[in-house]
Every structure is written in structure tokens, then in C-alpha cells.
Design a protein around this motif. Sequence first.
Motif, short mmCIF file in Angstrom:
data_model
loop_
_atom_site.label_atom_id
_atom_site.label_comp_id
_atom_site.label_asym_id
_atom_site.label_seq_id
_atom_site.Cartn_x
_atom_site.Cartn_y
_atom_site.Cartn_z
N ASN A 140 0.83 -1.21 0.00
CA ASN A 140 0.00 0.00 0.00
C ASN A 140 0.87 1.26 0.00
OD1 ASN A 140 -2.61 1.12 -0.11
ND2 ASN A 140 -2.48 1.67 2.05
N PHE B 61 1.89 1.64 -3.56
CA PHE B 61 0.77 2.15 -4.35
C PHE B 61 0.62 3.66 -4.16
CE2 PHE B 61 -2.43 -1.21 -5.86
CZ PHE B 61 -1.43 -2.12 -6.16
N SER B 62 0.71 4.12 -2.93
CA SER B 62 0.58 5.55 -2.64
C SER B 62 1.69 6.34 -3.32
CB SER B 62 0.61 5.80 -1.13
OG SER B 62 -0.49 5.18 -0.51
N LEU C 19 0.97 6.43 -7.24
CA LEU C 19 -0.12 7.32 -7.60
C LEU C 19 0.26 8.78 -7.39
CD1 LEU C 19 -3.08 5.25 -6.13
CD2 LEU C 19 -2.56 5.61 -8.55
N GLU D 275 1.70 4.09 -12.96
CA GLU D 275 0.93 2.87 -12.69
C GLU D 275 1.72 1.93 -11.78
OE1 GLU D 275 -1.47 -0.61 -15.20
OE2 GLU D 275 -0.41 1.01 -16.25
N ASP E 169 -3.96 -3.79 -9.64
CA ASP E 169 -3.42 -2.69 -10.43
C ASP E 169 -3.99 -1.35 -9.98
OD1 ASP E 169 -2.31 -1.12 -12.41
OD2 ASP E 169 -3.01 -2.36 -14.06
N ALA E 170 -3.10 -0.39 -9.77
CA ALA E 170 -3.50 0.99 -9.46
C ALA E 170 -3.10 1.88 -10.63
CB ALA E 170 -2.83 1.47 -8.17
N PHE F 40 -8.60 -3.80 -10.12
CA PHE F 40 -8.15 -2.41 -10.14
C PHE F 40 -8.60 -1.69 -8.86
CE2 PHE F 40 -8.40 -3.93 -14.46
CZ PHE F 40 -7.18 -3.51 -14.98
N THR F 41 -7.67 -1.01 -8.23
CA THR F 41 -7.95 -0.29 -6.99
C THR F 41 -6.87 0.77 -6.79
OG1 THR F 41 -8.29 -0.52 -4.60
CG2 THR F 41 -6.60 -1.91 -5.60
N HIS F 42 -7.14 1.76 -5.96
CA HIS F 42 -6.12 2.75 -5.60
C HIS F 42 -5.59 2.53 -4.19
CE1 HIS F 42 -7.06 6.03 -8.82
NE2 HIS F 42 -6.63 4.89 -9.33
N TYR G 157 -4.42 -0.63 -1.56
CA TYR G 157 -4.15 -2.05 -1.43
C TYR G 157 -4.55 -2.51 -0.03
CZ TYR G 157 -1.90 -6.51 -2.51
OH TYR G 157 -1.67 -7.85 -2.78
#
Length: 295
Positions: free
Chosen positions: A94, A97-98, A101, A106, A117-118, A162-164, A166
Motif C-alpha cells: 500500500n 501504491f501511494s 499514484l 501505474e 493494479d492501481a 483495479f484499486t487505488h 491495497y
Amino acid sequence: MNIKLIVMDMDGTLLNAQGVISQANRKALIAAQDKGIHLGIASGRHPDGLAHFAKELQMERHGGYLIGANGALLVHYPDMTKLFHHTIDPSAINELFSFGLAHHVEVMAVQDHTIIDAIPESLMPLKQAYLTAHHLDPSTPPAAGLYGFVQDHRKNYPDIHFTHVYDDAFGAANKVCFAHEPEVMDTIIEPLQRSFGDRFTIMRTAPRWTELSLLGIDKGSALREVQGLLNLQADEVMAFGDGENDIPLFKACAYGVAMGNAMPKLKENAWAITASNNEDGIAQALVSFGVITSY
């Protein structure tokens, strides 16, 4: 030179631009096994996605090893016995991911058969344009690939989400990947190293693709494990690759051979350079260096 193990990267190395093993490479690697040389495949893919290529090389006749997820997984072929498996925990994913983004890049967490996938909103118009320009099926999940904004991963990873954010419920992953245009990727390597270099091995697989695994886990660490299992020394191993993630592979053996299409940094770390993956580079090298006489 007394080579007893040959280890090869997959995409851009063993496979040509059509994603297949050429007849020359296949025959040369079978000839090497007929001499008693072991084979290994080392890839960013999961070992399950490597098995049919191993079968094509007749590796079941002599046994071999599949190094997956850039060294996070090692299995023995053909019985597919798992020898080790290193994973990244959800809280760390996570964070990554942050980071991705925030930098409009990606980010993908890759599990055994699943990709989480973000995708930054700013990339969606580019992905739609890519789908249209390349006449891809509009239903293709818009996850990036090594060489483009969209690649159909469903053959190897049938589950793509797909998510922003995790969530812990997604579980651990084998690796985390960042993707964008090469000039954008150039700008995030240093920030990635500053923020995460103390916890992760950060590898530039291709100009538009960077992968992270746990610190100290890479293709080289897996190769050293295989060398121990076979009781081999570094000067009994030859490795082939094309990406910067193959540098650890080269450092673990005496004979690292870069493909003609390899990234410049890998060529700088190579013992030798052979022809490209579209020119039977592996077969050419095995004959020219005397590992086999013919195929």
C-alpha cells in the motif's frame, strides 16, 4: 570453460519478438542438455507461466529449475516442487501504491495468478488511445506491459483487479511493478531508491518497467541457491539476459552474456555480448564459446 548450468531470462532473451523460442535456440539448448548441462529459466513471470517453455526445451528429460518473480520463487522442474517463496506484505504494498499514484505512475502488485493494479486517472485517456491505435480488444484489462501502455496478461494472470488502495484482504504479493513511458520512469528511480531502497531490491527490467522485490531477493540470489543444490562453482555457470534485473544473475556467475538488444547497463556488466533475441543469440553464443559444437 566447463559449463554445467545455463540460465536464461525469458522476454527479450530466450523468446524472440513474437514471444516464441526460435528453432535454433531450442535445438541448441536441447543439445546442451544432451551433453549433461542443466538448464534454468529466470524470469519476472510466475514459474507456472514458464513451465510450457521448459517442456518445449525438453527440460523434463534432465530436470531443471524455474526462477520466478525475479528470484522470489524457485521451483524444481518437472515436478514443480517449490523450494522457496518470498513475498511482500500488504502494508508495504500500500505504501508503494501511494508512492506510484502520487508520482502519476501505474503500480501493480503481482501474485501467483492475480494482478492488483492501481492506474492514475491521468493515464486512462492514454490507455484508451493505445487500445484503439493497436486494434486491441476493447475488453482487454488496461494493465500496462513491458513494452506498451496495455498488455493482455490474462493468459498468465487470469484475475486482474483495479484499486487505488491495497487492502490487507488482497494478501501478500511476489513483486510490485511500476510502469510508464521511459522518460517518466527515468524520473522516479532516484525517489524510489531514497524512499524504499533500504527495504527493497529495485530493478529496471525495461525502459518503461521497474520491479521491486524484498531486499536481497533477485535472480542472482536464486541462482546461488541453484548452484548450491547442484554443487557448482560460479565458473561452471553461463547466464543470458537483456534487462537491468539480470545484473544480479550475471554477478552470480562467471559468464554473463548480454543479448544484442540488451539495456546498456547490462552490457556494461556482461562477460560477453551475443546477437539479439531475434537473431538466435543464445544458440550463436553456445557454439561460438564452445559450450556445444553444433545443434
